[in-house]
Design an enzyme around this catalytic site. Structure first.
Site, PDB file in Angstrom:
ATOM      1  N   ASP A  51       0.814  -1.211   0.000  1.00  0.00           N
ATOM      2  CA  ASP A  51       0.000   0.000   0.000  1.00  0.00           C
ATOM      3  C   ASP A  51       0.853   1.269   0.000  1.00  0.00           C
ATOM      4  O   ASP A  51       2.067   1.233   0.201  1.00  0.00           O
ATOM      5  CB  ASP A  51      -0.915   0.014   1.229  1.00  0.00           C
ATOM      6  N   TYR A 106       5.817 -10.099   7.199  1.00  0.00           N
ATOM      7  CA  TYR A 106       5.758  -8.644   7.314  1.00  0.00           C
ATOM      8  C   TYR A 106       6.262  -8.255   8.698  1.00  0.00           C
ATOM      9  O   TYR A 106       6.030  -8.961   9.681  1.00  0.00           O
ATOM     10  CB  TYR A 106       4.331  -8.132   7.144  1.00  0.00           C
TER      11      TYR A 106
END
Length: 268
Positions: A51, A106
């Site tokens: 994003d 992540y």
């Protein structure tokens, strides 16, 4: 023969990875740089669509064409300094980074807001214990086929007033990691009861919702990918990791006032 490149980037100034009209993106910069080297590439295959504002240490892209380590150095010269190609590998013709990805990691770096760590560790253990429904902890996707029930693993490390949340899973939903980090920290700050925390992991929306943590603390950290034989490193991985870690820690400090938690309540 197809080529795979290992890419790291500081995503602070970009509107995410995937190419979009009229805004700067990581993919857009890479395609522009490739074409400036004389290729006819308009589109590349990539592993993760990060994003806006999110960083990466381990983004993989692939494309067809003649490409060497020397070409990769030339590509870096054409790219802005916030995007670096740091490894290259030959791959098979059917290689697609997203389809060949087996496990992604992540890392979210967050400032310490004085949370109760016993509560956070209980919450982490609860997430790790079983499969959960993350439908209320992700931004709604246009795809109705996305599987929202899944099992992920979370690990928390503490160092120098920063919290390092590592998330491992086969795939992740849109904003899922950032919203789970907010959930964990809200529980640690006693903004949620144990029942409310569990309810969120049953897919039930809480009255005030769970907002995503600021994007600047999130890093696409690592991945296990099939059919990559061997990476030829142009830049040592340790240097790349330290670079992106410092960027994310800086962003964590800058965005420390941007967090949105459920309101404090006296009975908690």
């Amino acid at each position: 023969m197809p080529i795979a490149l290992l890419i790291a980037y500081n995503g602070s100034k970009f509107h995410g990875f995937a190419k979009q009209p009229n805004v700067p993106t990581i993919e857009g910069e890479i395609v522009r740089a490739l074409r400036s080297l004389g290729t006819n590439i308009d589109k590349i295959k990539y592993m993760s669509r990060t994003d806006s504002g999110v960083h990466a240490v381990y983004q993989i892209i692939s494309f067809e064409g003649k490409f060497s380590a020397k070409s990769a150095h030339k590509l870096n010269a054409e790219l802005p300094e916030c995007i670096r190609v740091y490894a290259i590998s030959r791959v098979s013709r059917d290689f697609h980074p997203r389809k060949k990805s087996k496990l992604k990691t992540y890392l979210y770096i967050a400032p310490d807001f004085g949370e109760n760590y016993d509560r956070i560790l209980w919450a982490v253990d609860f997430i790790n214990s079983r499969e959960h429904d993350f439908s209320s902890l992700a931004k709604r996707s246009s795809s109705l086929l996305e599987k929202t029930r899944m099992r992920i693993k979370v690990q928390l490390k503490i160092s120098n007033d920063f919290q390092y949340f590592f998330f491992k899973g086969k795939y992740f939903l849109w904003e899922q990691v950032r919203r789970v980090v907010t959930l964990l920290k809200a529980f640690g700050l006693k903004r949620l009861t144990r029942e409310e925390f569990i309810s969120a992991l049953l897919g039930r929306k809480l009255p005030w919702g769970i907002s995503p943590a600021p994007a600047g603390g999130l890093i696409l950290w690592h991945a296990k990918v099939k059919d990559v034989r061997r990476w030829n490193y142009l830049i040592p991985e340790k240097i790349v990791k330290n670079w992106i870690l410092n960027v994310a820690k800086r962003d964590a400090i800058i965005n420390s006032r941007s967090w949105v938690f459920p309101p404090p309540r006296k009975f908690l």
